[in-house]
Scaffold this motif. Structure first.
Motif, mmCIF file in Angstrom:
data_model
loop_
_atom_site.group_PDB
_atom_site.id
_atom_site.type_symbol
_atom_site.label_atom_id
_atom_site.label_comp_id
_atom_site.label_asym_id
_atom_site.label_seq_id
_atom_site.Cartn_x
_atom_site.Cartn_y
_atom_site.Cartn_z
ATOM 1 N N VAL A 80 0.841 -1.213 0.000
ATOM 2 C CA VAL A 80 0.000 0.000 0.000
ATOM 3 C C VAL A 80 0.873 1.259 0.000
ATOM 4 O O VAL A 80 0.621 2.204 -0.753
ATOM 5 N N LEU A 81 1.920 1.263 0.831
ATOM 6 C CA LEU A 81 2.788 2.449 0.907
ATOM 7 C C LEU A 81 3.486 2.714 -0.428
ATOM 8 O O LEU A 81 3.703 3.867 -0.815
ATOM 9 N N LEU A 82 3.814 1.630 -1.143
ATOM 10 C CA LEU A 82 4.490 1.800 -2.430
ATOM 11 C C LEU A 82 3.521 2.217 -3.531
ATOM 12 O O LEU A 82 3.819 3.104 -4.327
ATOM 13 N N LYS A 83 2.340 1.566 -3.557
ATOM 14 C CA LYS A 83 1.420 1.812 -4.663
ATOM 15 C C LYS A 83 0.574 3.068 -4.484
ATOM 16 O O LYS A 83 0.403 3.846 -5.405
ATOM 17 N N LYS A 84 0.051 3.251 -3.289
ATOM 18 C CA LYS A 84 -0.860 4.388 -3.075
ATOM 19 C C LYS A 84 -0.117 5.660 -2.665
ATOM 20 O O LYS A 84 -0.465 6.745 -3.074
ATOM 21 N N PHE A 85 0.900 5.520 -1.824
ATOM 22 C CA PHE A 85 1.592 6.702 -1.312
ATOM 23 C C PHE A 85 2.916 6.976 -2.022
ATOM 24 O O PHE A 85 3.557 7.979 -1.752
ATOM 25 N N MET A 86 3.301 6.037 -2.927
ATOM 26 C CA MET A 86 4.506 6.205 -3.744
ATOM 27 C C MET A 86 5.773 6.494 -2.925
ATOM 28 O O MET A 86 6.650 7.243 -3.354
ATOM 29 N N LEU A 87 5.859 5.913 -1.738
ATOM 30 C CA LEU A 87 7.075 6.082 -0.924
ATOM 31 C C LEU A 87 8.216 5.304 -1.584
ATOM 32 O O LEU A 87 7.978 4.295 -2.237
ATOM 33 N N ALA A 92 9.362 2.769 2.781
ATOM 34 C CA ALA A 92 8.136 1.972 2.979
ATOM 35 C C ALA A 92 8.422 0.728 3.825
ATOM 36 O O ALA A 92 7.668 0.409 4.756
ATOM 37 N N THR A 93 9.516 0.038 3.505
ATOM 38 C CA THR A 93 9.796 -1.224 4.204
ATOM 39 C C THR A 93 10.230 -0.986 5.653
ATOM 40 O O THR A 93 9.947 -1.798 6.525
ATOM 41 N N ILE A 94 10.905 0.134 5.890
ATOM 42 C CA ILE A 94 11.337 0.415 7.269
ATOM 43 C C ILE A 94 10.154 0.940 8.095
ATOM 44 O O ILE A 94 9.938 0.506 9.225
ATOM 45 N N ALA A 95 9.336 1.825 7.490
ATOM 46 C CA ALA A 95 8.166 2.360 8.216
ATOM 47 C C ALA A 95 7.207 1.228 8.592
ATOM 48 O O ALA A 95 6.635 1.230 9.693
#
Lengths: 114, 147
Positions: A80-87, A92-95
């Motif tokens: 979700v963090l990669l696809k929706k929030f583009m982190l 993303a993996t650390i958060a």
């Protein structure tokens, strides 16, 4: 000391072997299965079995079931963090590690394990 | 239908220091799992056998490789890099079902048959993971047909 060196070498080798499999397999979603491979578990549980016996390993494996559930939620969060929030991947993996800790220790507490 | 295949040329994209990082992280996490178990006991220690220790390194590597490949071809690779890393994470969600199956098999069998427990657990991991992956593909294909 020798025990820790052995753990390091065996763990490093097993993790690398699964990671290489993940590198060469396609499609990428299938390769991702190897991101949740029991690499550290295999190395750790085999050494623990030799040192501490089957009863100790059974206790670790029971808790590992909870850890695996947390890993599933963690991986979904990363997605979700990669696809929706583009982190970026690293962020993303650390958060998402906070999610792993919250789910793992949340279930651990709810289940009343000791 | 796209099937599972092996792409050996992907190995050339990984640099030696990236292999070293994964080896080091894997080794450190295995030592850490042992230390946690010896300090806090096996019940807490067991949780960390499913900790995403090399996930950050792997995802970062995937994003970087895809971005570099796209940029080499003169394309913007930042978005695609994240998408492929997300696909990898989706696979890890499915793989976590297999990991849970692995742990359940060890828990259920280790006190009855020690080495067989590892063999059955490893088979359970790959079978459950692969079945979850194929089931997801079927469901997505079915959903696309009926939209």
């Amino acid at each position: 000391m020798l025990e820790y060196v052995l753990r390091f070498l065996i763990g490093g080798f097993v993790v690398s072997a699964f990671a290489v499999l993940g590198d060469i397999l396609r499609p990428k979603s299938f390769a991702g299965l190897f991101g949740a491979a029991p690499s550290i578990a295999l190395a750790t549980l085999l050494i623990t079995l030799l040192q501490m016996g089957a009863g100790y390993v059974a206790l670790e494996a029971r808790s590992m079931i909870i850890g695996a559930v947390a890993l599933g939620v963690y991986s979904w969060t990363v997605c979700v963090l990669l696809k929706k929030f583009m982190l970026p991947s690293l962020a993303a993996t650390i958060a998402a590690c906070a999610v792993w800790f919250a789910v793992a220790f949340g279930i651990f507490r709810l289940a009343g394990l000791r | 239908m796209m099937m599972v295949r092996i792409n050996l040329s992907a190995l050339r994209q990984t640099r030696w220091h990236e292999y070293a990082i994964r080896f080091g992280l894997g080794g450190v996490m295995t030592v850490t799992a042992g230390v946690i178990a010896s300090v806090f006991g096996p019940v807490v220690g067991g949780l960390f056998l499913a900790f995403p220790s090399i996930f950050p390194a792997s995802a970062t590597m995937i994003e970087k490789h895809v971005r570099e490949r796209k940029e080499k071809a003169g394309l913007q690779g930042a978005r695609r890099g994240k998408e492929v890393a997300a696909l990898d994470a989706t696979g890890a969600v499915l793989g976590s079902y297999g990991l849970a199956a692995f742990a359940i098999m060890i828990w259920a069998l280790i006190e009855k048959a020690q080495l067989w427990a590892f063999a059955f657990a490893s088979v359970a991991w790959i079978v459950v993971s692969a079945l979850a992956w194929f089931a997801r593909r079927k469901l997505r294909a079915h959903a696309r047909l009926h939209v």
